[in-house]
Design an enzyme around this catalytic site. Sequence first.
Site, PDB file in Angstrom:
ATOM      1  N   CYS A  79     -35.461   2.148  38.276  1.00 48.71           N
ATOM      2  CA  CYS A  79     -35.452   2.390  36.829  1.00 48.71           C
ATOM      3  C   CYS A  79     -36.694   1.804  36.174  1.00 48.71           C
ATOM      4  O   CYS A  79     -37.157   0.717  36.511  1.00 48.71           O
ATOM      5  CB  CYS A  79     -34.204   1.765  36.226  1.00 48.71           C
ATOM      6  SG  CYS A  79     -34.060   2.056  34.460  1.00 48.71           S
ATOM      7  N   CYS A  82     -36.317  -2.068  33.694  1.00 48.56           N
ATOM      8  CA  CYS A  82     -36.477  -3.466  34.117  1.00 48.56           C
ATOM      9  C   CYS A  82     -37.557  -3.550  35.184  1.00 48.56           C
ATOM     10  O   CYS A  82     -37.720  -2.646  35.982  1.00 48.56           O
ATOM     11  CB  CYS A  82     -35.177  -3.999  34.716  1.00 48.56           C
ATOM     12  SG  CYS A  82     -33.869  -4.181  33.507  1.00 48.56           S
ATOM     13  N   CYS A 163     -26.029   0.443  31.590  1.00 45.34           N
ATOM     14  CA  CYS A 163     -27.257  -0.348  31.604  1.00 45.34           C
ATOM     15  C   CYS A 163     -26.904  -1.762  31.181  1.00 45.34           C
ATOM     16  O   CYS A 163     -26.294  -1.966  30.130  1.00 45.34           O
ATOM     17  CB  CYS A 163     -28.288   0.236  30.648  1.00 45.34           C
ATOM     18  SG  CYS A 163     -29.685  -0.867  30.390  1.00 45.34           S
ATOM     19  N   GLN A 286     -36.016  -4.643  15.216  1.00 47.12           N
ATOM     20  CA  GLN A 286     -36.165  -5.404  16.455  1.00 47.12           C
ATOM     21  C   GLN A 286     -34.959  -5.172  17.359  1.00 47.12           C
ATOM     22  O   GLN A 286     -33.831  -5.175  16.887  1.00 47.12           O
ATOM     23  CB  GLN A 286     -36.281  -6.901  16.134  1.00 47.12           C
ATOM     24  CG  GLN A 286     -37.565  -7.255  15.420  1.00 47.12           C
ATOM     25  CD  GLN A 286     -38.768  -7.248  16.353  1.00 47.12           C
ATOM     26  OE1 GLN A 286     -38.635  -7.086  17.561  1.00 47.12           O
ATOM     27  NE2 GLN A 286     -39.945  -7.419  15.775  1.00 47.12           N
ATOM     28  N   TYR A 315     -49.011  -6.264   9.045  1.00 46.24           N
ATOM     29  CA  TYR A 315     -48.277  -5.484  10.060  1.00 46.24           C
ATOM     30  C   TYR A 315     -46.788  -5.802   9.903  1.00 46.24           C
ATOM     31  O   TYR A 315     -46.137  -6.268  10.840  1.00 46.24           O
ATOM     32  CB  TYR A 315     -48.747  -5.813  11.493  1.00 46.24           C
ATOM     33  CG  TYR A 315     -50.234  -5.802  11.687  1.00 46.24           C
ATOM     34  CD1 TYR A 315     -50.899  -4.615  11.971  1.00 46.24           C
ATOM     35  CD2 TYR A 315     -50.985  -6.969  11.582  1.00 46.24           C
ATOM     36  CE1 TYR A 315     -52.283  -4.596  12.154  1.00 46.24           C
ATOM     37  CE2 TYR A 315     -52.359  -6.968  11.757  1.00 46.24           C
ATOM     38  CZ  TYR A 315     -53.002  -5.773  12.040  1.00 46.24           C
ATOM     39  OH  TYR A 315     -54.363  -5.788  12.217  1.00 46.24           O
ATOM     40  N   GLU A 336     -48.291  -2.540   5.820  1.00 46.45           N
ATOM     41  CA  GLU A 336     -47.787  -1.781   6.968  1.00 46.45           C
ATOM     42  C   GLU A 336     -48.278  -0.338   6.871  1.00 46.45           C
ATOM     43  O   GLU A 336     -48.344   0.246   5.797  1.00 46.45           O
ATOM     44  CB  GLU A 336     -46.246  -1.854   6.962  1.00 46.45           C
ATOM     45  CG  GLU A 336     -45.506  -0.816   7.774  1.00 46.45           C
ATOM     46  CD  GLU A 336     -45.790  -0.887   9.273  1.00 46.45           C
ATOM     47  OE1 GLU A 336     -45.848  -1.988   9.833  1.00 46.45           O
ATOM     48  OE2 GLU A 336     -45.963   0.181   9.867  1.00 46.45           O
ATOM     49  N   ASP A 392     -48.446  -9.893  12.719  1.00 46.15           N
ATOM     50  CA  ASP A 392     -47.616  -9.482  13.863  1.00 46.15           C
ATOM     51  C   ASP A 392     -48.092  -8.093  14.287  1.00 46.15           C
ATOM     52  O   ASP A 392     -47.403  -7.103  14.085  1.00 46.15           O
ATOM     53  CB  ASP A 392     -46.139  -9.455  13.430  1.00 46.15           C
ATOM     54  CG  ASP A 392     -45.196  -9.102  14.570  1.00 46.15           C
ATOM     55  OD1 ASP A 392     -45.652  -8.989  15.727  1.00 46.15           O
ATOM     56  OD2 ASP A 392     -43.993  -8.928  14.298  1.00 46.15           O
ATOM     57  N   CYS A 419     -47.223  -9.597  20.709  1.00 44.90           N
ATOM     58  CA  CYS A 419     -46.481  -9.060  21.852  1.00 44.90           C
ATOM     59  C   CYS A 419     -47.425  -8.839  23.033  1.00 44.90           C
ATOM     60  O   CYS A 419     -47.035  -8.281  24.053  1.00 44.90           O
ATOM     61  CB  CYS A 419     -45.767  -7.768  21.479  1.00 44.90           C
ATOM     62  SG  CYS A 419     -46.871  -6.518  20.814  1.00 44.90           S
TER      63      CYS A 419
HETATM   64  N1  SAH Z   1     -43.203  -7.664  11.897  1.00 47.74           N
HETATM   65  C1  SAH Z   1     -42.491  -6.427  12.005  1.00 47.74           C
HETATM   66  C2  SAH Z   1     -42.984  -5.456  13.050  1.00 47.74           C
HETATM   67  C3  SAH Z   1     -44.291  -5.672  13.696  1.00 47.74           C
HETATM   68  S1  SAH Z   1     -44.659  -4.458  14.903  1.00 47.74           S
HETATM   69  C4  SAH Z   1     -41.039  -6.681  12.301  1.00 47.74           C
HETATM   70  O1  SAH Z   1     -40.721  -7.698  12.861  1.00 47.74           O
HETATM   71  O2  SAH Z   1     -40.211  -5.845  11.959  1.00 47.74           O
HETATM   72  C5  SAH Z   1     -46.277  -3.982  14.391  1.00 47.74           C
HETATM   73  C6  SAH Z   1     -46.287  -3.120  13.159  1.00 47.74           C
HETATM   74  O3  SAH Z   1     -47.641  -2.830  12.839  1.00 47.74           O
HETATM   75  C7  SAH Z   1     -45.590  -1.782  13.312  1.00 47.74           C
HETATM   76  O4  SAH Z   1     -44.645  -1.670  12.287  1.00 47.74           O
HETATM   77  C8  SAH Z   1     -46.721  -0.753  13.137  1.00 47.74           C
HETATM   78  O5  SAH Z   1     -46.305   0.426  12.482  1.00 47.74           O
HETATM   79  C9  SAH Z   1     -47.720  -1.513  12.317  1.00 47.74           C
HETATM   80  N2  SAH Z   1     -49.127  -1.098  12.421  1.00 47.74           N
HETATM   81  C10 SAH Z   1     -49.764  -0.560  13.483  1.00 47.74           C
HETATM   82  N3  SAH Z   1     -51.069  -0.406  13.227  1.00 47.74           N
HETATM   83  C11 SAH Z   1     -51.272  -0.838  11.954  1.00 47.74           C
HETATM   84  C12 SAH Z   1     -52.423  -0.927  11.110  1.00 47.74           C
HETATM   85  N4  SAH Z   1     -53.614  -0.551  11.530  1.00 47.74           N
HETATM   86  N5  SAH Z   1     -52.265  -1.437   9.882  1.00 47.74           N
HETATM   87  C13 SAH Z   1     -51.044  -1.856   9.447  1.00 47.74           C
HETATM   88  N6  SAH Z   1     -49.933  -1.781  10.195  1.00 47.74           N
HETATM   89  C14 SAH Z   1     -50.042  -1.290  11.435  1.00 47.74           C
END
Ligand code: SAH
Length: 464
Positions: A79, A82, A163, A286, A315, A336, A392, A419
Amino acid sequence: MEYKKNDLLTVTIEDMGHDGEGIGKVDGYTVFVKDAVIGDTVSAKIMKAKKNYGYARLMEILEPSADRVEPLCPYARQCGGCQIQALSYEKQLEYKENKIRNNLMRIGGFTSEELPMEPIIGMDDPFHYRNKAQFPVGYDKEGNLITGFYAGRTHSIISNRRCYLGVEINEKILDIVLKHMEQYQVTAYDENTGKGLVRHVLIRYGFQSKEIMVCLVVNGNHIPQVGKLVEELRKIDGMTSITLNVNRERTNVILGREIKLLWGPPYITDTIGNVKYQISPLSFYQVNPVQTEKLYGKALEFAGLTGNETVWDIYCGIGTISLFLAQKAKQVYGVEIVPAAIEDARRNAALNNICNAEFYVGKAEEVLPAYYEEYAKNHPGENARADVIVVDPPRKGCEESVLKTMVRMKPERIVYVSCDSATLARDLKWLCENGYEITRVVGCDMFPETVHVETVVGLQRKDT
Ligand code: SAH
């Protein structure tokens, strides 16, 4: 020593690579062996040979590692979901912590003294943690309806309704959906021909609220005898929202844009900490709520808020971190790129009576510099400031123009949630060359049994 294709060799695994593959050395020749874990001695057959390294297939485990465990899932090896179920959870955490440290040292150029690493945050129970699952529906070789997961790197479905990363109720829901399809001859979608109806079953579960959402993704706009299906699904405790998602595109993208309500509201509600979120089938949310709370708790702690701060959350997605921070800050601004996520963020702010969070839609690399320029124009002699900036970003990290503007806004503290520790390391190097120092680093295991890991880093401005 150089090896060639089909050579059989015996190798002891000493390390694991980025995708969880075992790495060992034979006479100076490096071999990568998928499914072998640190400490195993295995016999492996070279499938692809290069001058100094090769990729080999695991043939036999000659001596299992002391850290090898029997995977819960019988499909763990095939799979794609994992990668490291065969490694004890304790060792998984060690592997992830090392991965973060190695990237920060190798790519970021930091010494271990410059990395105040706290113990990685693991889970008490590293299974059944996902609140979301998307099961593809199709046929096996005999033409039987099946559902399960894609095998690694392919689109062939491994039939499996149980799963261990997901919640137990998924299996019952899938049984009901497939039984309905069999009973009323509802077809499954075929990627190769573009024909057939049911593509995916999306299930979401609110860990706090116990609310369940089922969304059937179809290549059409109805399901035969759908009333009978809804009737069966409604018998499940906690069933809250049943929807149909129309996806007639011949793509790999799972969800289409249109949602048709079959029963209940078009969303479920769940909480992280004391913040409530409405989650629709199309919302980003999340997937590991237990660890998300711990991760955002750390971000909040590193932000060191007292209530007077202006905070940027770049972000921000649906504003999960923003709303967390807003409770302890004077004002939060979120940025965002996805407009629907910002709609969710605004709705969730209202749902929680949070009035000090404002959201901007657009690319961070455009919105933030533009805000800075605009501010200077409207406030002669002054510059836009922030007390704390949280980022983020997606895997590729921050664009340099974002980092540049962040530094120009002179925040006292920066909190970097990542991440991908490789791009994190690159960005931290830049920030530390431009006036900041790392004060805290912690890993958080949001995805047990996989190779992924999140990191939170606290930075402090040096000239204060
Ligand atoms: N902190 C948020 C999610 C972060 S994931 C939470 O915990 O819910 C990263 C995010 O960045 C995603 O939502 C994605 O759509 C956004 N993203 C990607 N590229 C971007 C950019 N160039 N400018 C702004 N946001 C962006």
